[in-house]
Design a protein around this motif. Structure first.
Motif, PDB file in Angstrom:
ATOM      1  N   ARG A 148     -27.226 -20.099  -7.651  1.00 20.34           N
ATOM      2  CA  ARG A 148     -26.229 -19.280  -8.335  1.00 20.34           C
ATOM      3  C   ARG A 148     -26.919 -18.213  -9.170  1.00 20.34           C
ATOM      4  O   ARG A 148     -27.897 -18.487  -9.869  1.00 20.34           O
ATOM      5  CB  ARG A 148     -25.344 -20.155  -9.237  1.00 20.34           C
ATOM      6  N   ARG A 149     -26.415 -17.008  -9.097  1.00 20.89           N
ATOM      7  CA  ARG A 149     -26.968 -15.905  -9.876  1.00 20.89           C
ATOM      8  C   ARG A 149     -26.161 -15.718 -11.160  1.00 20.89           C
ATOM      9  O   ARG A 149     -25.093 -16.327 -11.335  1.00 20.89           O
ATOM     10  CB  ARG A 149     -26.947 -14.620  -9.044  1.00 20.89           C
ATOM     11  N   ALA A 150     -26.632 -14.861 -12.019  1.00 26.44           N
ATOM     12  CA  ALA A 150     -25.918 -14.584 -13.269  1.00 26.44           C
ATOM     13  C   ALA A 150     -24.611 -13.850 -12.965  1.00 26.44           C
ATOM     14  O   ALA A 150     -24.572 -12.973 -12.096  1.00 26.44           O
ATOM     15  CB  ALA A 150     -26.790 -13.737 -14.192  1.00 26.44           C
ATOM     16  N   PRO A 151     -23.541 -14.184 -13.659  1.00 23.66           N
ATOM     17  CA  PRO A 151     -22.279 -13.474 -13.458  1.00 23.66           C
ATOM     18  C   PRO A 151     -22.399 -11.999 -13.850  1.00 23.66           C
ATOM     19  O   PRO A 151     -23.246 -11.634 -14.668  1.00 23.66           O
ATOM     20  CB  PRO A 151     -21.299 -14.210 -14.382  1.00 23.66           C
ATOM     21  N   ASP A 152     -21.548 -11.179 -13.272  1.00 24.35           N
ATOM     22  CA  ASP A 152     -21.490  -9.751 -13.571  1.00 24.35           C
ATOM     23  C   ASP A 152     -20.297  -9.536 -14.499  1.00 24.35           C
ATOM     24  O   ASP A 152     -19.148  -9.464 -14.044  1.00 24.35           O
ATOM     25  CB  ASP A 152     -21.341  -8.962 -12.275  1.00 24.35           C
ATOM     26  N   ALA A 153     -20.545  -9.439 -15.790  1.00 21.23           N
ATOM     27  CA  ALA A 153     -19.457  -9.358 -16.771  1.00 21.23           C
ATOM     28  C   ALA A 153     -18.559  -8.151 -16.534  1.00 21.23           C
ATOM     29  O   ALA A 153     -17.333  -8.242 -16.651  1.00 21.23           O
ATOM     30  CB  ALA A 153     -20.038  -9.322 -18.184  1.00 21.23           C
ATOM     31  N   ALA A 154     -19.158  -7.002 -16.205  1.00 14.57           N
ATOM     32  CA  ALA A 154     -18.359  -5.789 -15.986  1.00 14.57           C
ATOM     33  C   ALA A 154     -17.447  -5.953 -14.768  1.00 14.57           C
ATOM     34  O   ALA A 154     -16.273  -5.554 -14.793  1.00 14.57           O
ATOM     35  CB  ALA A 154     -19.277  -4.587 -15.811  1.00 14.57           C
ATOM     36  N   ALA A 155     -17.992  -6.548 -13.690  1.00 14.13           N
ATOM     37  CA  ALA A 155     -17.182  -6.769 -12.481  1.00 14.13           C
ATOM     38  C   ALA A 155     -16.062  -7.764 -12.752  1.00 14.13           C
ATOM     39  O   ALA A 155     -14.941  -7.604 -12.258  1.00 14.13           O
ATOM     40  CB  ALA A 155     -18.071  -7.260 -11.344  1.00 14.13           C
ATOM     41  N   LEU A 156     -16.351  -8.790 -13.551  1.00 11.01           N
ATOM     42  CA  LEU A 156     -15.316  -9.768 -13.894  1.00 11.01           C
ATOM     43  C   LEU A 156     -14.210  -9.125 -14.721  1.00 11.01           C
ATOM     44  O   LEU A 156     -13.024  -9.391 -14.504  1.00 11.01           O
ATOM     45  CB  LEU A 156     -15.941 -10.934 -14.665  1.00 11.01           C
ATOM     46  N   GLU A 157     -14.593  -8.278 -15.659  1.00 12.91           N
ATOM     47  CA  GLU A 157     -13.590  -7.609 -16.495  1.00 12.91           C
ATOM     48  C   GLU A 157     -12.710  -6.688 -15.667  1.00 12.91           C
ATOM     49  O   GLU A 157     -11.479  -6.655 -15.823  1.00 12.91           O
ATOM     50  CB  GLU A 157     -14.291  -6.820 -17.595  1.00 12.91           C
ATOM     51  N   ALA A 158     -13.322  -5.934 -14.748  1.00 11.90           N
ATOM     52  CA  ALA A 158     -12.555  -5.039 -13.884  1.00 11.90           C
ATOM     53  C   ALA A 158     -11.613  -5.831 -12.983  1.00 11.90           C
ATOM     54  O   ALA A 158     -10.451  -5.437 -12.765  1.00 11.90           O
ATOM     55  CB  ALA A 158     -13.507  -4.182 -13.045  1.00 11.90           C
ATOM     56  N   LEU A 159     -12.092  -6.940 -12.461  1.00 12.00           N
ATOM     57  CA  LEU A 159     -11.271  -7.771 -11.591  1.00 12.00           C
ATOM     58  C   LEU A 159     -10.109  -8.384 -12.373  1.00 12.00           C
ATOM     59  O   LEU A 159      -8.972  -8.442 -11.880  1.00 12.00           O
ATOM     60  CB  LEU A 159     -12.131  -8.869 -10.963  1.00 12.00           C
ATOM     61  N   ALA A 160     -10.392  -8.849 -13.585  1.00 11.56           N
ATOM     62  CA  ALA A 160      -9.332  -9.422 -14.409  1.00 11.56           C
ATOM     63  C   ALA A 160      -8.246  -8.396 -14.696  1.00 11.56           C
ATOM     64  O   ALA A 160      -7.046  -8.729 -14.733  1.00 11.56           O
ATOM     65  CB  ALA A 160      -9.919  -9.954 -15.717  1.00 11.56           C
ATOM     66  N   GLU A 161      -8.643  -7.132 -14.870  1.00  7.85           N
ATOM     67  CA  GLU A 161      -7.663  -6.065 -15.080  1.00  7.85           C
ATOM     68  C   GLU A 161      -6.840  -5.842 -13.818  1.00  7.85           C
ATOM     69  O   GLU A 161      -5.609  -5.726 -13.874  1.00  7.85           O
ATOM     70  CB  GLU A 161      -8.379  -4.767 -15.479  1.00  7.85           C
ATOM     71  N   ASP A 162      -7.512  -5.757 -12.677  1.00  9.72           N
ATOM     72  CA  ASP A 162      -6.808  -5.519 -11.413  1.00  9.72           C
ATOM     73  C   ASP A 162      -5.817  -6.639 -11.106  1.00  9.72           C
ATOM     74  O   ASP A 162      -4.722  -6.386 -10.587  1.00  9.72           O
ATOM     75  CB  ASP A 162      -7.806  -5.399 -10.256  1.00  9.72           C
ATOM     76  N   LEU A 163      -6.214  -7.869 -11.405  1.00 12.11           N
ATOM     77  CA  LEU A 163      -5.387  -9.032 -11.064  1.00 12.11           C
ATOM     78  C   LEU A 163      -4.421  -9.421 -12.180  1.00 12.11           C
ATOM     79  O   LEU A 163      -3.626 -10.339 -12.003  1.00 12.11           O
ATOM     80  CB  LEU A 163      -6.293 -10.230 -10.737  1.00 12.11           C
ATOM     81  N   ARG A 164      -4.535  -8.756 -13.302  1.00 10.04           N
ATOM     82  CA  ARG A 164      -3.670  -9.018 -14.461  1.00 10.04           C
ATOM     83  C   ARG A 164      -3.775 -10.477 -14.898  1.00 10.04           C
ATOM     84  O   ARG A 164      -2.780 -11.160 -15.120  1.00 10.04           O
ATOM     85  CB  ARG A 164      -2.217  -8.635 -14.128  1.00 10.04           C
ATOM     86  N   PHE A 165      -5.020 -10.942 -14.993  1.00 10.40           N
ATOM     87  CA  PHE A 165      -5.258 -12.291 -15.494  1.00 10.40           C
ATOM     88  C   PHE A 165      -4.880 -12.365 -16.971  1.00 10.40           C
ATOM     89  O   PHE A 165      -5.069 -11.401 -17.723  1.00 10.40           O
ATOM     90  CB  PHE A 165      -6.734 -12.682 -15.343  1.00 10.40           C
ATOM     91  N   GLY A 166      -4.409 -13.542 -17.395  1.00 11.07           N
ATOM     92  CA  GLY A 166      -4.086 -13.757 -18.794  1.00 11.07           C
ATOM     93  C   GLY A 166      -5.324 -14.016 -19.622  1.00 11.07           C
ATOM     94  O   GLY A 166      -6.429 -14.206 -19.091  1.00 11.07           O
ATOM     95  N   PRO A 167      -5.186 -14.054 -20.955  1.00 13.02           N
ATOM     96  CA  PRO A 167      -6.354 -14.214 -21.834  1.00 13.02           C
ATOM     97  C   PRO A 167      -7.101 -15.524 -21.621  1.00 13.02           C
ATOM     98  O   PRO A 167      -8.331 -15.556 -21.726  1.00 13.02           O
ATOM     99  CB  PRO A 167      -5.748 -14.128 -23.242  1.00 13.02           C
ATOM    100  N   MET A 168      -6.399 -16.605 -21.335  1.00  7.15           N
ATOM    101  CA  MET A 168      -7.078 -17.882 -21.149  1.00  7.15           C
ATOM    102  C   MET A 168      -7.977 -17.844 -19.914  1.00  7.15           C
ATOM    103  O   MET A 168      -9.136 -18.278 -19.959  1.00  7.15           O
ATOM    104  CB  MET A 168      -6.077 -19.028 -21.023  1.00  7.15           C
ATOM    105  N   THR A 169      -7.447 -17.300 -18.804  1.00  6.33           N
ATOM    106  CA  THR A 169      -8.253 -17.199 -17.575  1.00  6.33           C
ATOM    107  C   THR A 169      -9.440 -16.282 -17.789  1.00  6.33           C
ATOM    108  O   THR A 169     -10.545 -16.555 -17.319  1.00  6.33           O
ATOM    109  CB  THR A 169      -7.389 -16.696 -16.404  1.00  6.33           C
ATOM    110  N   ARG A 170      -9.255 -15.197 -18.544  1.00  4.74           N
ATOM    111  CA  ARG A 170     -10.349 -14.269 -18.814  1.00  4.74           C
ATOM    112  C   ARG A 170     -11.467 -14.969 -19.590  1.00  4.74           C
ATOM    113  O   ARG A 170     -12.647 -14.800 -19.296  1.00  4.74           O
ATOM    114  CB  ARG A 170      -9.839 -13.060 -19.593  1.00  4.74           C
ATOM    115  N   ARG A 171     -11.089 -15.783 -20.580  1.00  2.87           N
ATOM    116  CA  ARG A 171     -12.098 -16.507 -21.347  1.00  2.87           C
ATOM    117  C   ARG A 171     -12.859 -17.485 -20.464  1.00  2.87           C
ATOM    118  O   ARG A 171     -14.092 -17.622 -20.584  1.00  2.87           O
ATOM    119  CB  ARG A 171     -11.431 -17.252 -22.512  1.00  2.87           C
ATOM    120  N   ARG A 172     -12.135 -18.159 -19.586  1.00  3.43           N
ATOM    121  CA  ARG A 172     -12.786 -19.117 -18.691  1.00  3.43           C
ATOM    122  C   ARG A 172     -13.741 -18.405 -17.737  1.00  3.43           C
ATOM    123  O   ARG A 172     -14.838 -18.901 -17.438  1.00  3.43           O
ATOM    124  CB  ARG A 172     -11.745 -19.911 -17.907  1.00  3.43           C
TER     125      ARG A 172
END
Length: 293
Positions: free
Chosen positions: A265-289
């Protein structure tokens, strides 16, 4: 040696989420993303529970056709074609895995099972056991040694020596077994009239499909109800039995991505995760996880 390499049959869990999650989830463009939300819940729970150092997520890249359709056009023809709404969600699920630093296995001609089989062979050669996360009985043919299969939803695990109690045949006989019984889920025909119990008896006696056909003349004399009729069916449908076995056999030579190694497993990409969370309209709890996974 560290823990096993987790090999996830992602398509199974995407489909389950697609059928079980309510259609109220939408991305920023208004497309449904219920399957992505369900898959994300499963994946995050798995990562939090297992904390795997080595993991690969296998997808069915082509949902409508693969090399088995070239052998038998009716393979999986009993299934409805995947709608565009679902295909988009598979793309999102792959993006999610990559953003989390998880190696993704996907190929246009090979199924997730084949990619898992190829990856398992590669990590075994590096000295690791595999943990296959799937309820699919076909994948049990891959088990050997310290490998395990895990039906995650039921939280049931088994090794190669546990396959016989589940299917009536040994792990190395699973493809031969499916060659005889067929598989209605994948539209694999098998031999008409040969059910699970009969197939298990035949393989218990002869050991393999090849040996069964080499000694087909012995079948009418087995102490088994309808043995003469079974022998006749086997003789008539030999070609289909062999084709069905080929369709059910996992291709462990499927191509793997360069640099997969032992699926570290490699290190997560925080910027990519944030962009994806925006696109998918994830809630705050899922974003924290996501950020702490």
């Amino acid at each position: 040696m560290s823990g096993p390499v987790h090999l996830v049959d992602a398509s199974l869990y995407v489909f389950r989420a697609w059928h079980s999650m309510p259609p109220e989830f939408q991305d920023r463009e208004g497309w449904p993303v219920n399957a992505v939300h369900g898959f994300a819940r499963f994946l995050l729970e798995l990562l939090e529970r297992q904390k795997p150092a080595r993991i690969a997520i296998a997808f069915d890249e082509s949902l409508d056709s693969n090399f088995r359709n070239e052998l038998y056009p009716a393979y999986k023809a009993n299934r409805e074609a995947a709608p565009e709404e679902l295909k988009r969600q598979f793309g999102y699920c792959q993006r999610l895995c990559r953003a989390l630093g998880l190696p993704v296995l996907a190929d246009g001609r090979y199924e997730a099972d084949d990619l898992i089989g190829a990856a398992l062979g590669q990590v075994r050669r590096a000295g690791h056991a595999g943990l296959i996360i799937s309820a699919d009985k076909d994948l049990s043919q891959l088990l050997d040694g310290d490998d395990e299969q895990w039906d995650y939803a039921k939280d049931v695990r088994w090794r190669a020596d546990g396959v016989k109690a589940r299917l009536g045949v040994h792990a190395h006989q699973v493809a031969d077994y499916l060659g005889l019984t067929g598989d209605a889920i994948d539209n694999i025909p098998g031999v008409p009239g040969i059910g699970p119990k009969t197939a298990a008896i035949l393989l218990g006696h002869f050991g393999s499909l090849d040996e069964l056909y080499q000694r087909l003349a012995e079948v009418p004399y087995l102490r088994m109800r309808g043995s003469a009729q079974h022998a006749a069916r086997l003789a008539e449908h030999r070609e289909m039995a062999m084709l069905s076995r080929r369709l059910a056999t996992i291709d462990v030579n499927a191509p793997l991505p360069a640099g997969l190694g032992s699926a570290e497993r490699r290190a997560p990409d925080a910027a990519a995760l944030e962009a994806l969370a925006e696109d998918l309209r994830f809630g705050p709890m899922t974003r924290r996880r996501l950020m702490s996974a």
